[in-house]
Design a protein around this motif. Structure first.
Motif, PDB file in Angstrom:
ATOM      1  N   SER A  33      51.969 -26.000  56.127  1.00  9.42           N
ATOM      2  CA  SER A  33      52.582 -25.707  57.417  1.00  9.42           C
ATOM      3  C   SER A  33      51.699 -24.700  58.129  1.00  9.42           C
ATOM      4  N   ARG A  50      49.340 -22.088  56.120  1.00  9.97           N
ATOM      5  CA  ARG A  50      49.957 -21.543  54.913  1.00  9.97           C
ATOM      6  C   ARG A  50      50.582 -22.640  54.067  1.00  9.97           C
ATOM      7  N   GLY A  62      53.609 -24.259  52.753  1.00  2.00           N
ATOM      8  CA  GLY A  62      54.972 -24.281  53.258  1.00  2.00           C
ATOM      9  C   GLY A  62      55.975 -24.495  52.149  1.00  2.00           C
ATOM     10  N   ASP A  95      58.725 -25.247  58.899  1.00  5.40           N
ATOM     11  CA  ASP A  95      57.922 -25.159  60.122  1.00  5.40           C
ATOM     12  C   ASP A  95      58.467 -24.094  61.075  1.00  5.40           C
ATOM     13  N   THR A 133      57.293 -20.778  59.796  1.00  4.47           N
ATOM     14  CA  THR A 133      55.883 -20.552  60.147  1.00  4.47           C
ATOM     15  C   THR A 133      55.769 -20.002  61.558  1.00  4.47           C
ATOM     16  N   PRO A 165      50.097 -14.900  55.074  1.00  3.75           N
ATOM     17  CA  PRO A 165      51.051 -15.699  55.841  1.00  3.75           C
ATOM     18  C   PRO A 165      52.431 -15.734  55.192  1.00  3.75           C
TER      19      PRO A 165
END
Length: 553
Positions: free
Chosen positions: A347, A350, A352, A411, A414, A428
């Motif tokens: 994502s 990073r 996810g 997402d 993120t 992240p």
């Protein structure tokens, strides 16, 4: 149905993952490549591959009451900020108390973790391990927990430093730093102003001729010792403060926090002021760095532009000549080399994971990642919370949302991280400590209910609401409830103060108090006699002035 679980790594995340599995009746086997528990807290003179390294003097910057596991308080006589040797002792006590060691296979590294051919039906994994003798073994597990962390591979971005190949001295990553002995009489440049960079600069300055600290962005520097000598995290990491953060604009807290920090030492004057606001990035925790700057032992410099032999040129045009040593405190890369690429969801830039734990794209939720997170708080209670959740999911006591729902949530995370924090490809993973702990606690069913406590146990409510958000709060109710949690919360400040009371004030006896009283009376009488002898009319005049007068008629 999940029964046998592989746990990769016996650091703080791995230990609590084994315990969580045992609590839910699962059968964990932990694989640890080294010969002891503790992960990065296990000091080694020569760093091992794929293992973060610590230095001899390292002391944790999280206080003991805020870093311990939720049902095993750190001994009261241990210092509030512990040396790494004390932390390792605590892990050993924890492992022995909960009988974790018998489930660990030491000096056994994990080489590969792959889905079984029948994964769509069984959700099982094949784990390939290698012993210290080179013997390769294959195992079948119903589920896997990855606890290899994110301080794994040193980030040494030499390409960002033109001319490094011409450097005439010695350079190395903070990974390889063990102590300041080799810095004696040297001119040292430390690149990076994170916690490791700050510690190394401060310690090296005691031996080096001069230490220069290079930073691209600057940093907010906070103290470990807060008001009245209380550890800073116990003072400010409270539910009351957390609620205020939800109610008031973040810019207010940035203004207030920066004003308070600058009242101690102005970050602009000290060349520390960063480009970002206080709560956009985890600050540097270092009580000694400002003093070293004030005394000239450490000089703050901007980003390194170029290296020419023994001369370092900075972005502002200034130079430092005759540099002997460069220390790259430039962080770590992370990765899971034993996992296939298609297992982990990407994502942005990073990995996810659903709520930083579960890959959202697998057919079966039989893979979890514990301890892969970053917050202004210790990893131990966060990893423990994740492990408790993972074990209940594996046991079938908690169901995760659909893959599509989890991917949307990942997402969104993120985007939120990129919006709220200054992040790079190295960091992240940042979350708010209390929000995240409460979120995962809600998944398990152990989040403390403030209204319920208010009406049923007001004294406990006051400690939970106004006091530090220590991990004991998540053992008050629900699955895994610990009968000692209430007492642990009430006595946490007692354990904080105990190691500080190392010198007892002598108690005065009754005889001593009588002697003191007699001396006071004797002294007062002598003073009155002396005054009366030299000023015989003064006392009668004073008494007549304060004697009640007859009322006017």
């Amino acid at each position: 149905m999940v029964q046998r679980v592989a746990v990769i790594g016996a650091g703080p995340s791995g230990l609590t993952s084994v315990k969580a599995c045992l609590e839910e009746g699962l059968e964990p086997t932990c694989f640890e490549s080294s010969d002891d528990i503790g992960g990065l807290w296990m000091f080694k003179e020569v760093p091992e591959p794929s293992r973060a390294s610590i230095y001899r003097s390292l002391t944790i910057n999280i206080s003991k009451e805020m870093m311990c596991y939720s049902d095993f308080p750190i001994p009261a006589d241990y210092p509030n900020y512990m040396h790494h040797s004390k932390i390792l002792k605590y892990f050993r006590m924890y492992a022995e108390h909960f009988k974790i060691l018998q489930h660990i296979r030491f000096q056994t590294s994990v080489k590969k973790v792959t889905q079984r051919p029948d994964f769509s039906r069984t959700g099982q994994w094949e784990v390939v391990t290698k012993t210290k003798d080179g013997l390769e073994e294959r195992h079948i597990f119903d589920a896997v927990i990855c606890c290899s962390g994110h301080y794994t591979y040193p980030n040494l971005p030499l390409k960002d430093f033109p001319g490094i190949e011409t450097f005439e001295g010695k350079y190395f990553h903070s990974w390889d730093y063990k102590g300041p002995e080799d810095m004696h009489g040297k001119r040292v440049v430390v690149i990076g102003i994170g916690n490791s960079g700050g510690d190394i600069a401060v310690e090296s300055s005691k031996f080096a001729e001069q230490v220069f600290m290079s930073t691209r962005r600057g940093a907010w520097v906070i103290r470990q010792v807060s008001d009245n000598g209380v550890p800073v995290d116990m003072m400010y990491n409270t539910r009351f403060v957390h609620i205020l953060f939800q109610l008031l604009p973040i810019n207010f807290f940035n203004w207030f926090g920066e004003k308070k920090l600058n009242a101690m030492y102005d970050h602009t004057t000290y060349a520390l002021k960063p480009k970002h606001r206080l709560f956009s990035q985890i600050p540097v925790i270092n009580d000694d760095l400002p003093l070293k700057i004030l005394s000239g032992s450490v000089i703050i410099k901007p980003n390194v532009k170029e290296i020419c032999g023994s001369t370092v040129l900075f972005d502002d045009g200034s130079t430092v000549e005759k540099v002997d040593t460069i220390v790259f405190a430039t962080g770590y890369n992370y990765g899971f080399p034993y996992l296939p690429n298609n297992v982990l969801y990407k994502s942005g830039h990073r990995v996810g994971l659903y709520k930083h734990v579960f890959p959202p794209n697998l057919e079966h939720t039989t893979l979890g990642v514990v301890g892969f997170i970053h917050a202004l708080g210790a990893i131990m209670p966060q990893a423990e919370m994740q492990a408790r959740w993972v074990a209940r999911v594996f046991k079938g006591l908690k169901k995760l949302p659909s893959n599509q729902t989890m991917i949307k949530a990942v997402d969104k995370d993120t985007k939120d991280i990129e919006k709220n924090y200054i992040v790079s490809q190295l960091t992240p993973l940042q979350v708010d400590f209390v929000s995240y702990m409460d979120d995962i606690a809600g998944e398990i069913g152990v989040r403390p209910s403030l209204p319920w406590l208010f009406f049923t146990d007001y004294q406990l409510f006051k400690h939970v609401f106004w006091g530090p958000v220590s991990s004991y709060q998540y053992r008050l109710m629900g699955p895994g409830k610990w009968d000692g949690a209430r007492k642990a919360i009430f006595t946490q400040f007692d354990r904080m103060y105990q190691p500080l009371k190392s010198r007892k004030e002598p108690e005065s006896s009754i005889t001593g108090r009588l002697v003191k009283l007699s001396l006071v009376i004797l002294g007062g009488g002598a003073a009155a006699y002396y005054f009366h002898t030299h000023h015989p009319d003064a006392i009668p005049t004073l008494l007549s002035n304060i004697r009640p007068q007859a009322a006017w008629r």
